[in-house]
Motif scaffolding. Structure first.
Motif: not given
Length: 129
Positions: A82-86, A11-14
């Motif tokens: 982009q920042a996210g979580l795997w 899930s990410t935000r860009y």
């Protein structure tokens, strides 16, 4: 791109800009957003993509950030942050990263990838020289 053979559970935000407009948003599922020019792209197109994974050896979900710049032979260019979580169903240390070109064709001759922050050694699973 896939991590440990998994390209989902991300899930990410860009933030994206191309010199004339900007946009923001979020991605789920396969949230890696990148555009690496492939062997069949317009001649003289270049791209730079940088990923940073915090705590890559941890068995917990991995936060990451990505920076992308791309140009298309002088006719267009863009930048994306982009920042996210795997967060895969089976957590573990990152042991493999597989890069793929945008349209799954080959990378061009002289393309390169560099892995920083990994010391030479062998842990019986991964060998770094």
């Amino acid at each position: 791109m896939s991590i440990n053979g998994v390209s989902t559970d991300i899930s990410t935000r860009y933030l994206y800009g191309d010199g004339t407009s900007a946009s923001t948003g979020s991605l789920g599922g396969n949230g890696f957003m990148h555009d690496v020019p492939a062997a069949n792209s317009t001649a003289n197109t270049f791209s730079n993509t940088s990923y940073y994974f915090a705590n890559y050896r941890s068995s917990r979900p991995k936060s990451f950030n990505q920076e992308v710049t791309n140009e298309n032979n002088g006719s267009s260019t863009y930048m994306m942050l982009q920042a996210g979580l795997w967060n895969p169903s089976t957590n573990g240390a990152i042991s493999t990263i597989t890069l793929t070109a945008t349209d799954s064709s080959n990378f061009l001759q002289n393309s390169s990838a560099t892995l920083y922050g990994i010391s030479a050694g062998n842990d019986s699973t991964t060998v770094v020289s």
